[in-house]
Design a protein around this motif. Structure first.
Motif, PDB file in Angstrom:
ATOM      1  N   LEU A   1       0.850  -1.180   0.000  1.00 48.06           N
ATOM      2  CA  LEU A   1       0.000   0.000   0.000  1.00 48.06           C
ATOM      3  C   LEU A   1       0.885   1.229   0.000  1.00 48.06           C
ATOM      4  O   LEU A   1       2.008   1.185   0.521  1.00 48.06           O
ATOM      5  N   ARG A   2       0.352   2.322  -0.557  1.00 46.80           N
ATOM      6  CA  ARG A   2       1.074   3.589  -0.517  1.00 46.80           C
ATOM      7  C   ARG A   2       0.196   4.642   0.128  1.00 46.80           C
ATOM      8  O   ARG A   2      -0.917   4.896  -0.337  1.00 46.80           O
ATOM      9  N   LEU A   3       0.686   5.225   1.181  1.00 48.33           N
ATOM     10  CA  LEU A   3      -0.015   6.308   1.860  1.00 48.33           C
ATOM     11  C   LEU A   3       0.555   7.645   1.409  1.00 48.33           C
ATOM     12  O   LEU A   3       1.756   7.764   1.170  1.00 48.33           O
ATOM     13  N   SER A   4      -0.338   8.626   1.330  1.00 49.88           N
ATOM     14  CA  SER A   4       0.056   9.987   0.988  1.00 49.88           C
ATOM     15  C   SER A   4      -0.450  10.936   2.054  1.00 49.88           C
ATOM     16  O   SER A   4      -1.491  10.706   2.661  1.00 49.88           O
ATOM     17  N   CYS A   5       0.292  12.017   2.246  1.00 47.80           N
ATOM     18  CA  CYS A   5      -0.109  13.037   3.211  1.00 47.80           C
ATOM     19  C   CYS A   5       0.300  14.396   2.661  1.00 47.80           C
ATOM     20  O   CYS A   5       1.480  14.614   2.376  1.00 47.80           O
ATOM     21  N   ALA A   6      -0.665  15.279   2.527  1.00 49.07           N
ATOM     22  CA  ALA A   6      -0.405  16.610   2.009  1.00 49.07           C
ATOM     23  C   ALA A   6      -0.694  17.658   3.073  1.00 49.07           C
ATOM     24  O   ALA A   6      -1.726  17.602   3.746  1.00 49.07           O
ATOM     25  N   ALA A   7       0.226  18.602   3.199  1.00 45.96           N
ATOM     26  CA  ALA A   7       0.032  19.732   4.100  1.00 45.96           C
ATOM     27  C   ALA A   7      -0.258  20.967   3.267  1.00 45.96           C
ATOM     28  O   ALA A   7       0.358  21.176   2.213  1.00 45.96           O
TER      29      ALA A   7
ATOM     30  N   ALA B   1       5.499  20.156  -3.153  1.00 47.09           N
ATOM     31  CA  ALA B   1       4.079  19.921  -2.919  1.00 47.09           C
ATOM     32  C   ALA B   1       3.747  19.748  -1.436  1.00 47.09           C
ATOM     33  O   ALA B   1       2.581  19.540  -1.097  1.00 47.09           O
ATOM     34  N   ASN B   2       4.750  19.838  -0.575  1.00 46.00           N
ATOM     35  CA  ASN B   2       4.518  19.646   0.868  1.00 46.00           C
ATOM     36  C   ASN B   2       3.803  18.328   1.140  1.00 46.00           C
ATOM     37  O   ASN B   2       2.829  18.276   1.911  1.00 46.00           O
ATOM     38  N   THR B   3       4.272  17.293   0.497  1.00 52.45           N
ATOM     39  CA  THR B   3       3.642  15.981   0.594  1.00 52.45           C
ATOM     40  C   THR B   3       4.660  14.941   1.027  1.00 52.45           C
ATOM     41  O   THR B   3       5.827  14.993   0.605  1.00 52.45           O
ATOM     42  N   VAL B   4       4.214  14.017   1.862  1.00 49.90           N
ATOM     43  CA  VAL B   4       5.055  12.900   2.284  1.00 49.90           C
ATOM     44  C   VAL B   4       4.342  11.606   1.950  1.00 49.90           C
ATOM     45  O   VAL B   4       3.098  11.539   1.981  1.00 49.90           O
ATOM     46  N   TYR B   5       5.105  10.600   1.583  1.00 53.71           N
ATOM     47  CA  TYR B   5       4.563   9.309   1.189  1.00 53.71           C
ATOM     48  C   TYR B   5       5.133   8.212   2.081  1.00 53.71           C
ATOM     49  O   TYR B   5       6.246   8.328   2.608  1.00 53.71           O
TER      50      TYR B   5
END
Length: 124
Positions: A18-24, A75-79
């Motif tokens: 699975l791949r999780l994404s998180c955007a601030a 993009a201020n995103t972490v995976y």
């Protein structure tokens, strides 16, 4: 002023990925460390992996070699790429961001933000 939002959780069989994404988003001047944490029923929230503003990564021993944290600084995103999943990985996964916030008057201050969490369930 700052929002943190995760996506990508779900149900997967043991051994799967699975791949999780998180955007601030919001009034962000700079983000320092971003990290993933997880919490299972009856257990305390624990750090899974973190990545600094300079790209230094850190992993809990239970996921080292199976999970990979990465970041899109623009993009201020972490995976979180999760592989070889085990039933023990079942938990709610939370994103955390250490943010330097800017106000409309260009005052800067530091604050921590958590996402709402995304459920990951690994079936045996």
């Amino acid at each position: 002023q700052v929002q943190v939002s995760e996506s990508g959780g779900g149900l997967v069989q043991a051994g799967g990925s699975l791949r999780l994404s998180c955007a601030a988003s919001g009034n962000i001047f700079r983000i320092n460390t971003m990290s993933w944490h997880r919490q299972s029923p009856g257990k305390e929230r624990e750090l899974v992996a973190s990545i600094s503003s300079g790209g230094i990564t850190n992993y809990d021993g239970s996921v080292k070699g199976r999970f990979t944290i990465s970041r899109d600084y623009v993009a201020n995103t972490v995976y979180l790429q999760m592989g070889s999943l085990e039933p023990e990985d079942t938990a709610v996964y939370y994103c955390h961001a250490e943010v330097r916030v800017k106000t409309s008057g260009w005052r800067l201050y530091d604050n921590d933000y958590w996402g709402q969490g995304t459920q990951v369930t690994v079936s045996s």
